[in-house]
Design a protein around this motif. Structure first.
Motif, PDB file in Angstrom:
ATOM      1  N   PHE A   1       1.687   4.015   4.494  1.00  0.00           N
ATOM      2  CA  PHE A   1       1.905   3.796   3.059  1.00  0.00           C
ATOM      3  C   PHE A   1       3.342   3.358   2.804  1.00  0.00           C
ATOM      4  O   PHE A   1       3.602   2.457   2.009  1.00  0.00           O
ATOM      5  CB  PHE A   1       1.597   5.086   2.289  1.00  0.00           C
ATOM      6  CG  PHE A   1       2.003   5.060   0.849  1.00  0.00           C
ATOM      7  CD1 PHE A   1       1.295   4.319  -0.069  1.00  0.00           C
ATOM      8  CD2 PHE A   1       3.102   5.778   0.410  1.00  0.00           C
ATOM      9  CE1 PHE A   1       1.669   4.289  -1.401  1.00  0.00           C
ATOM     10  CE2 PHE A   1       3.483   5.754  -0.914  1.00  0.00           C
ATOM     11  CZ  PHE A   1       2.760   5.012  -1.819  1.00  0.00           C
ATOM     12  N   LEU A   2       4.276   3.976   3.517  1.00  0.00           N
ATOM     13  CA  LEU A   2       5.681   3.614   3.355  1.00  0.00           C
ATOM     14  C   LEU A   2       6.026   2.317   4.089  1.00  0.00           C
ATOM     15  O   LEU A   2       7.153   1.850   4.011  1.00  0.00           O
ATOM     16  CB  LEU A   2       6.574   4.743   3.872  1.00  0.00           C
ATOM     17  CG  LEU A   2       6.528   6.036   3.076  1.00  0.00           C
ATOM     18  CD1 LEU A   2       7.313   7.121   3.789  1.00  0.00           C
ATOM     19  CD2 LEU A   2       7.085   5.830   1.684  1.00  0.00           C
ATOM     20  N   GLY A   3       5.044   1.769   4.827  1.00  0.00           N
ATOM     21  CA  GLY A   3       5.281   0.506   5.507  1.00  0.00           C
ATOM     22  C   GLY A   3       5.863   0.662   6.898  1.00  0.00           C
ATOM     23  O   GLY A   3       6.389  -0.290   7.459  1.00  0.00           O
ATOM     24  N   LEU A   4       5.797   1.858   7.459  1.00  0.00           N
ATOM     25  CA  LEU A   4       6.408   2.075   8.770  1.00  0.00           C
ATOM     26  C   LEU A   4       5.396   2.381   9.855  1.00  0.00           C
ATOM     27  O   LEU A   4       5.756   2.580  11.001  1.00  0.00           O
ATOM     28  CB  LEU A   4       7.412   3.227   8.687  1.00  0.00           C
ATOM     29  CG  LEU A   4       8.652   2.925   7.860  1.00  0.00           C
ATOM     30  CD1 LEU A   4       9.364   4.185   7.481  1.00  0.00           C
ATOM     31  CD2 LEU A   4       9.575   2.022   8.633  1.00  0.00           C
TER      32      LEU A   4
ATOM     33  N   PHE B   1       0.715  10.975  -1.630  1.00  0.00           N
ATOM     34  CA  PHE B   1       1.044   9.740  -2.351  1.00  0.00           C
ATOM     35  C   PHE B   1      -0.130   9.269  -3.198  1.00  0.00           C
ATOM     36  O   PHE B   1       0.045   8.792  -4.317  1.00  0.00           O
ATOM     37  CB  PHE B   1       1.484   8.639  -1.384  1.00  0.00           C
ATOM     38  CG  PHE B   1       0.529   8.373  -0.260  1.00  0.00           C
ATOM     39  CD1 PHE B   1       0.570   9.129   0.878  1.00  0.00           C
ATOM     40  CD2 PHE B   1      -0.398   7.360  -0.348  1.00  0.00           C
ATOM     41  CE1 PHE B   1      -0.298   8.886   1.926  1.00  0.00           C
ATOM     42  CE2 PHE B   1      -1.274   7.104   0.680  1.00  0.00           C
ATOM     43  CZ  PHE B   1      -1.221   7.880   1.820  1.00  0.00           C
TER      44      PHE B   1
ATOM     45  N   THR C   1       9.262   8.607  -3.564  1.00  0.00           N
ATOM     46  CA  THR C   1       9.030   7.163  -3.468  1.00  0.00           C
ATOM     47  C   THR C   1       7.990   6.721  -4.486  1.00  0.00           C
ATOM     48  O   THR C   1       8.151   5.698  -5.146  1.00  0.00           O
ATOM     49  CB  THR C   1       8.562   6.791  -2.049  1.00  0.00           C
ATOM     50  OG1 THR C   1       9.331   7.525  -1.121  1.00  0.00           O
ATOM     51  CG2 THR C   1       8.716   5.334  -1.797  1.00  0.00           C
TER      52      THR C   1
ATOM     53  N   TYR D   1      14.858   7.154   2.653  1.00  0.00           N
ATOM     54  CA  TYR D   1      13.935   6.033   2.886  1.00  0.00           C
ATOM     55  C   TYR D   1      14.623   4.700   2.618  1.00  0.00           C
ATOM     56  O   TYR D   1      14.627   3.807   3.462  1.00  0.00           O
ATOM     57  CB  TYR D   1      12.699   6.202   2.003  1.00  0.00           C
ATOM     58  CG  TYR D   1      11.730   5.071   2.092  1.00  0.00           C
ATOM     59  CD1 TYR D   1      10.995   4.870   3.253  1.00  0.00           C
ATOM     60  CD2 TYR D   1      11.550   4.192   1.032  1.00  0.00           C
ATOM     61  CE1 TYR D   1      10.117   3.824   3.350  1.00  0.00           C
ATOM     62  CE2 TYR D   1      10.669   3.148   1.116  1.00  0.00           C
ATOM     63  CZ  TYR D   1       9.953   2.964   2.278  1.00  0.00           C
ATOM     64  OH  TYR D   1       9.090   1.930   2.373  1.00  0.00           O
TER      65      TYR D   1
ATOM     66  N   ILE E   1      15.521   1.793   5.338  1.00  0.00           N
ATOM     67  CA  ILE E   1      14.918   0.470   5.219  1.00  0.00           C
ATOM     68  C   ILE E   1      15.986  -0.608   5.107  1.00  0.00           C
ATOM     69  O   ILE E   1      15.877  -1.680   5.689  1.00  0.00           O
ATOM     70  CB  ILE E   1      13.980   0.427   3.984  1.00  0.00           C
ATOM     71  CG1 ILE E   1      12.763   1.323   4.215  1.00  0.00           C
ATOM     72  CG2 ILE E   1      13.519  -0.996   3.698  1.00  0.00           C
ATOM     73  CD1 ILE E   1      11.901   0.924   5.373  1.00  0.00           C
TER      74      ILE E   1
END
Lengths: 394, 323
Positions: A335-338, B147, B268, B280, B284
């Motif tokens: 979900f966080l793209g990792l 989430f 987030t 985070y 990134i």
């Protein structure tokens, strides 16, 4: 751990459903990746035209079979009562596009393409009208008698999407199946590796004891108390190719997979290690171990053959909890793209832009999360069910 | 007891140092090094200049040497500059700490407030349908990805019902309307994040409370209390709860890690400027100094709260001897 007959039956059913969820989606893997920009964000239960190039291919094949377009049109109006507007009306807009799109091409081929395109557009229009006619069976039957190709053409032209399509026009249902398969495979592999690490460390700590026990348990405790996701984000952000060990086995596509499995295994063996250490401490001074030792069994065989079998039941239970947690954490990372990188679908990365698209397609924001929920809760409930089994041995 | 805590503190400090070393090494392995952005934005730079810069910043040295340099700098109070914002790390990091602290403690309080009464209730009704229902619910709360929960909450409360804001910390310009307005406004922004953060915790605490209270209810002293003719209420709140709550303290102490993990994802989703979101974002965007300090802060917070929980444990349960 002795299970009752009923429990065995339920467990087999549960495991075979999981197996099905792993095996079946392999057949849809290619279907899950077909993009179709013309039909983005279709709702559930929608039937939409296939990709335009596939569609044109089918239509041109049909045109070859029909041979005479004018005759086909005449038959249409005669048999089904479908009337066409004048050529000029329909060709006008396509003319604009034709000129715009074929600017650099050769004049002749451009006009050829144009003619072909307008022909297939006419057939498409006719087919849309035939579809609308579906209620009037007689007309349709008469048409299909005369043009048998129509019968096979019609279902090929449109595709059914059970849960609609996503931002690239891909089928959500198939993607969901493949993503579920990926999640299950990852989480079971994680549980397997984590159990291996946990059993190794737990039995070392429990059987050897002393300072090694102190050290290993200190490591276990501090890992257990760590904020998992922030640390995982750091680990997930590292470039595996910078480590020489992984350089040979990792490539672009599989990097996400391998990384997620390695990371999650490295950070979820702790519960199993503690359990195994606990049961070894409990078992290692019992009489049968002493008996084995006095019979001259080696240390290794004492551990593997006499002590570890007693740790299987608790580790299996802890393992099933690890499976559930791994699904959740993998989804969070993706979900966080990792985690798993698109285009490979995963339950987490399908949700990664759910916040933006929630207005476009509610199913896309809802379905993957619900799937995660279903998977995790079924595994949790199953492990709870096993836990309640009457333990006669041990 | 005193020696126990001295030993625990030294062990924790050791863990902290080892963790900082490991995390530092992991950061080194992340794609891109601190000079990459500089190099890509200045096309005229020559390889010799890059080598020189690397020499100046010590980037060509082995990892442990870089770690030592960084650690001495930090110990002298120099936390470095954020590469993204160009200001000292101390400036960036102070308000997220406070935000995360508020969010985490609110979520923790909320989950304990919900879970303990429900857990006691489930234990009293052991084996009945209420117990089974609560067990199912606690499993569901554990199984919902946080989430996704956040997204659903936003959809429900801010999009459909339009009751609560979807994200952020406060409405712009609310400071001018007075302190009470400000507090109310900030609370309204905190409700959804702390709700979504507390769901998983409620699931965990509910199960542990239930199991521990079920155990306590079978103890002899409870039977004695009952045979003395004490009211059910008094037995539950005086005899059972005080003993039944002790294992919860352990679980709470272990779950600080979970709490900060959840906070990262929740922050987030809700665009809440806390420590998790900072970690985070900085990872990134390759903002090494900020990421390192923020992560170490979270680790320190978790270790400190574990220590606190141990202390509390010995206070609550005098039978435990700390050695």
């Amino acid at each position: 751990m002795k299970l009752k007959q009923k429990q065995i039956r339920y467990s087999i059913i549960f495991l075979s459903v999981l197996m099905l969820l792993v095996i079946l989606p392999s057949f849809f893997e290619s279907a899950a990746n077909i993009q179709n920009v013309d039909s983005r964000y279709e709702g559930p239960f929608s039937r939409v035209f296939v990709r335009s190039d596939d569609r044109n291919l089918l239509l041109s094949k049909f045109l070859l079979d029909v041979e005479d377009l004018d005759r086909f049109k005449a038959d249409l109006s005669l048999l089904a009562g479908i009337e066409f507007e004048e050529e000029a009306d329909t060709s006008d807009p396509s003319d604009v596009f034709g000129v715009a799109s074929s600017n650099d091409e050769d004049e002749n081929s451009a006009s050829d393409d144009e003619a072909e395109e307008s022909d297939s557009a006419t057939v498409l229009e006719a087919i849309v009208k035939i579809e609308n006619l579906e209620a009037i069976d007689e007309n349709r039957e008469r048409l299909e008698d005369k043009y048998p190709e129509l019968t096979s053409l019609l279902p090929q032209l449109k595709k059914f999407h059970l849960l609609g399509t996503d931002e690239l026009g891909r089928d959500i249902f198939f993607r969901l199946l493949v993503a579920t398969k990926n999640s299950i495979i990852i989480s079971f592999l994680v549980a397997l590796f984590a159990s291996l690490i946990g059993i190794l460390i737990g039995s070392l700590a429990g059987y050897i004891g002393g300072w090694l026990d102190l050290f290993l348990m200190r490591v276990t405790d501090s890992l257990l108390s760590l904020p998992l996701i922030p640390v995982l984000i750091v680990v997930a952000a590292i470039d595996l190719t910078k480590i020489s060990f992984f350089e040979s086995i990792v490539d672009g596509q599989s990097q996400g997979f391998i990384k997620v499995i390695v990371i999650l295994s490295l950070f979820s063996w702790m519960t199993i290690a503690r359990l195994v250490r606990g049961s070894i401490l409990h078992v290692k001074n019992l009489e049968f171990v002493e008996a084995a030792r006095s019979l001259g069994a080696s240390e290794f065989s004492i551990v593997t053959q006499h002590i570890l079998p007693h740790c299987i039941a608790p580790s299996l239970l802890a393992g099933s909890v690890i499976v559930a947690e791994a699904i959740l954490i993998e989804a969070g990372l993706s979900f966080l793209g990792l985690g798993i990188q698109p285009p490979t679908p995963s339950l987490g990365n399908m949700l990664s832009n759910a916040q933006e698209i929630i207005y476009e397609s509610a199913t896309l924001a809802f379905a993957p999360g619900f799937m995660i929920f279903l998977l995790v809760i079924s595994i949790q409930l199953m492990s709870d069910y096993w836990q309640k089994s009457p333990r006669t041995s041990n | 007891m005193k020696s126990f805590f001295i030993r625990r503190i030294t062990l924790n400090l050791l863990t902290f140092v080892i963790m900082s070393y490991l995390i530092f090494q992991l950061m080194v392995l992340m794609p891109g090094d601190p000079l990459d952005i500089l190099v890509s934005t200045s096309p005229g730079i020559s390889p010799e200049d890059i080598a020189k810069l690397k020499e100046i910043y010590g980037l060509n040295k082995p990892g442990w040497e870089r770690y030592l340099n960084w650690a001495t700098e930090v110990l002298q109070g120099n936390l470095g500059y954020s590469r993204t914002y160009g200001v000292p790390v101390t400036q960036i990091i102070s308000s997220p700490i406070l935000n995360t602290f508020i969010l985490a403690s609110l979520a923790m309080a909320l989950s304990l407030f919900v879970a303990i009464p429900l857990g006691v209730f489930a234990a009293v009704k052991e084996g009945k349908w209420q117990d089974n229902l609560l067990r199912f619910l606690s499993f569901s709360w554990l199984s919902i990805p946080s989430f996704w929960m956040g997204i659903i909450l936003i959809l429900l409360f801010s999009v459909v019902f339009k009751l609560l804001p979807a994200g952020g910390v406060q409405t712009i310009g609310v400071e001018s309307e007075g302190l009470i307005q400000l507090i109310l406004d900030r609370i309204s922004y905190l409700i959804l994040p702390s709700l979504s953060l507390s769901f998983g915790l409620i699931g965990i605490y509910l199960r542990y409370t239930r199991n521990s209270v079920v155990e306590v209810l079978k103890q002899d002293y409870v039977r004695t209390a009952r045979s003395k003719g004490l009211s059910q209420k008094r037995i539950l709140f005086v005899h059972v709860l005080r003993n039944g709550i002790i294992p919860i303290v352990t679980v709470v102490s272990i779950s600080f890690g979970t709490l900060f993990s959840g906070a990262l994802i929740t922050e987030t989703v809700f665009a809440y400027p806390g420590l998790g979101r900072l970690i985070y974002d900085s990872i990134i965007s390759n903002d090494f100094n900020v990421a390192m300090i923020a992560l170490m802060l979270v680790v320190a917070l978790v270790l400190a709260s574990n220590l606190m929980a141990d202390l509390l444990y010995s206070v609550l349960n005098p039978r435990v001897e700390l050695e």
